[in-house]
Design a protein around this motif. Sequence first.
Motif, PDB file in Angstrom:
ATOM      1  N   MET A 111      43.719 -97.712 -59.130  1.00 41.96           N
ATOM      2  CA  MET A 111      44.000 -99.082 -59.569  1.00 41.96           C
ATOM      3  C   MET A 111      42.789 -99.979 -59.316  1.00 41.96           C
ATOM      4  O   MET A 111      42.566-100.948 -60.053  1.00 41.96           O
ATOM      5  CB  MET A 111      45.222 -99.620 -58.846  1.00 41.96           C
ATOM      6  CG  MET A 111      46.538 -98.902 -59.163  1.00 41.96           C
ATOM      7  SD  MET A 111      47.031 -98.969 -60.917  1.00 41.96           S
ATOM      8  CE  MET A 111      46.486 -97.335 -61.489  1.00 41.96           C
ATOM      9  N   LEU A 112      42.007 -99.680 -58.280  1.00 40.54           N
ATOM     10  CA  LEU A 112      40.779-100.435 -58.038  1.00 40.54           C
ATOM     11  C   LEU A 112      39.738-100.124 -59.110  1.00 40.54           C
ATOM     12  O   LEU A 112      39.028-101.018 -59.586  1.00 40.54           O
ATOM     13  CB  LEU A 112      40.229-100.109 -56.652  1.00 40.54           C
ATOM     14  CG  LEU A 112      41.096-100.551 -55.459  1.00 40.54           C
ATOM     15  CD1 LEU A 112      40.477-100.074 -54.149  1.00 40.54           C
ATOM     16  CD2 LEU A 112      41.272-102.056 -55.447  1.00 40.54           C
ATOM     17  N   ASP A 113      39.635 -98.847 -59.483  1.00 42.47           N
ATOM     18  CA  ASP A 113      38.741 -98.478 -60.590  1.00 42.47           C
ATOM     19  C   ASP A 113      39.174 -99.149 -61.887  1.00 42.47           C
ATOM     20  O   ASP A 113      38.348 -99.610 -62.680  1.00 42.47           O
ATOM     21  CB  ASP A 113      38.747 -96.951 -60.784  1.00 42.47           C
ATOM     22  CG  ASP A 113      38.025 -96.220 -59.673  1.00 42.47           C
ATOM     23  OD1 ASP A 113      36.921 -96.647 -59.303  1.00 42.47           O
ATOM     24  OD2 ASP A 113      38.576 -95.215 -59.176  1.00 42.47           O
ATOM     25  N   THR A 114      40.486 -99.205 -62.100  1.00 44.17           N
ATOM     26  CA  THR A 114      41.021 -99.825 -63.312  1.00 44.17           C
ATOM     27  C   THR A 114      40.703-101.313 -63.346  1.00 44.17           C
ATOM     28  O   THR A 114      40.311-101.860 -64.391  1.00 44.17           O
ATOM     29  CB  THR A 114      42.544 -99.617 -63.378  1.00 44.17           C
ATOM     30  OG1 THR A 114      42.817 -98.218 -63.440  1.00 44.17           O
ATOM     31  CG2 THR A 114      43.137-100.307 -64.590  1.00 44.17           C
ATOM     32  N   SER A 115      40.876-101.969 -62.197  1.00 46.12           N
ATOM     33  CA  SER A 115      40.605-103.403 -62.136  1.00 46.12           C
ATOM     34  C   SER A 115      39.143-103.702 -62.442  1.00 46.12           C
ATOM     35  O   SER A 115      38.821-104.621 -63.207  1.00 46.12           O
ATOM     36  CB  SER A 115      40.981-103.930 -60.751  1.00 46.12           C
ATOM     37  OG  SER A 115      40.682-105.301 -60.643  1.00 46.12           O
ATOM     38  N   GLU A 116      38.244-102.913 -61.864  1.00 45.70           N
ATOM     39  CA  GLU A 116      36.814-103.155 -62.068  1.00 45.70           C
ATOM     40  C   GLU A 116      36.366-102.700 -63.456  1.00 45.70           C
ATOM     41  O   GLU A 116      35.608-103.396 -64.133  1.00 45.70           O
ATOM     42  CB  GLU A 116      36.015-102.417 -60.995  1.00 45.70           C
ATOM     43  CG  GLU A 116      34.519-102.639 -61.084  1.00 45.70           C
ATOM     44  CD  GLU A 116      33.759-101.964 -59.954  1.00 45.70           C
ATOM     45  OE1 GLU A 116      32.516-101.942 -60.005  1.00 45.70           O
ATOM     46  OE2 GLU A 116      34.418-101.446 -59.027  1.00 45.70           O
ATOM     47  N   GLY A 117      36.848-101.521 -63.873  1.00 50.70           N
ATOM     48  CA  GLY A 117      36.396-100.972 -65.147  1.00 50.70           C
ATOM     49  C   GLY A 117      36.888-101.739 -66.361  1.00 50.70           C
ATOM     50  O   GLY A 117      36.213-101.771 -67.400  1.00 50.70           O
ATOM     51  N   SER A 118      38.047-102.355 -66.270  1.00 45.42           N
ATOM     52  CA  SER A 118      38.604-103.090 -67.411  1.00 45.42           C
ATOM     53  C   SER A 118      38.275-104.571 -67.382  1.00 45.42           C
ATOM     54  O   SER A 118      38.630-105.306 -68.298  1.00 45.42           O
ATOM     55  CB  SER A 118      40.124-102.919 -67.434  1.00 45.42           C
ATOM     56  OG  SER A 118      40.698-103.466 -66.257  1.00 45.42           O
TER      57      SER A 118
END
Length: 457
Positions: free
Chosen positions: A41-48
């Motif tokens: 979810m942290l990757d998702t927050s940063e990547g999106s």
Amino acid sequence: MSGPAVFELAVRSLRKRASAFTASFLALFLGATMIMAFASMLDTSEGSGATGEAAETLTTMATVVGGWGLLLVVFAVASTLTLSVRQRAAELALLKSVGATPGQLGRMIVGEAAGLALAAALLAVLPAIAAGRALLGLLHDTGQVPAGIGYHFGPVALSMGMGVTLASAVAAALIAARRAVRVRAAESMAAAAADDARLSRKRIVFAVLFLLLASGEAITTVTVMDGKGSDAMATSGQADIFAGIGLALLAPAIMRRVTALAAGPVRALGGAAGGLAADTMRRRTGALAAAVTPVILFVATAVGTLYLQATENAAMDAAGLAKTAEQKSIETLNFVVIGMVVLFTAIMLVNTLVAATAHRRREFGQTRLAGATPGQVLGATALESAVLTVTGVLVGTVASVFTIVPFGLARRDSAVPDGDVRTYLAVAALAAVLTGATACAATRRTIRVPAVEAALR
């Protein structure tokens, strides 16, 4: 004793104790999957490029829920690896008797754990991606994250999953290895025969620490957070997990006391199977303590969180208020926690019981050669499971009180939680079904092996 000789005996032990290593591997695999799924979810927050409430929701899901998952994972991995090492006490004693040094045995145990952890983490990547997508889909469906935010799985999830899994496995193996290799061979053989786990000083210290943390959260809820509305969930919601872990750490002492109290009634009411169950329970408090741990955690977290949310819903209804977006997010988080804990602890319960029962193949064979029928062996296992279930449900309920009573006082001025009693009965019934069905099915499978063949293994 030479290193290659130790390695050869370790490989033989690995093959012989496949069930115990499978249990450890599954614990590591499930833990890595859970950690990477939430960390993504942290990757998702940063990547999106998420901002505002969406970024906050994703971060909260990763840190809060993932943090509790991390705590449960580390505890479960430590418990499973400790059980695996204890089941191999006889093999470790044999290695000592033929010249293996404590250093060689320690490196063997830690090396096995590190290898299992690395393999489990690598194999968990694809399931973690699928679980992370499902988690983001849940946030999309509940409107907490816009549908335009896509899923990303990247370095944060990988580094946390790999690092935490390997570190927890190595740390647990170091603790278990230190305890196993520091005693003499004769003492190891005696401990293997008795299977009577004792509370170490460190275990007691950590148990007291977690119980103090739970008490601190409960006191904060009824004092500082009194009248603060939904904000009281921030302190009370984690108290049941702290208390559950603290009481689970005391499981060896609890099971010794329980088996002493239950032996008489079990023997009187269970006939021949009851006598067999009473005798084996007194000898197997270590295995019973390992088996009751996931039951305690399951009941503590499920009951505490479900009644916490029921009390919150009742308070909102009484005030005639509609839930805000933040309150809906908290409710989703609570149910995600419940689902995560139910699934993880249920699998760990099945995992632990299957490994513990498979380890008893020789014991069952010797018991049958001494005159017990397969039905009596199965009946004794069912009685042991009943004692485990009752103990786990009662102790888990005590742990849940650290959450539901303080929150009820702070939110509704009542120590009696809102919610249907059928919720509690459903949790207890699920714990009973998982425990009883798993133990009986594993025992039935184990006693299919001819008694003579089983006794010689």
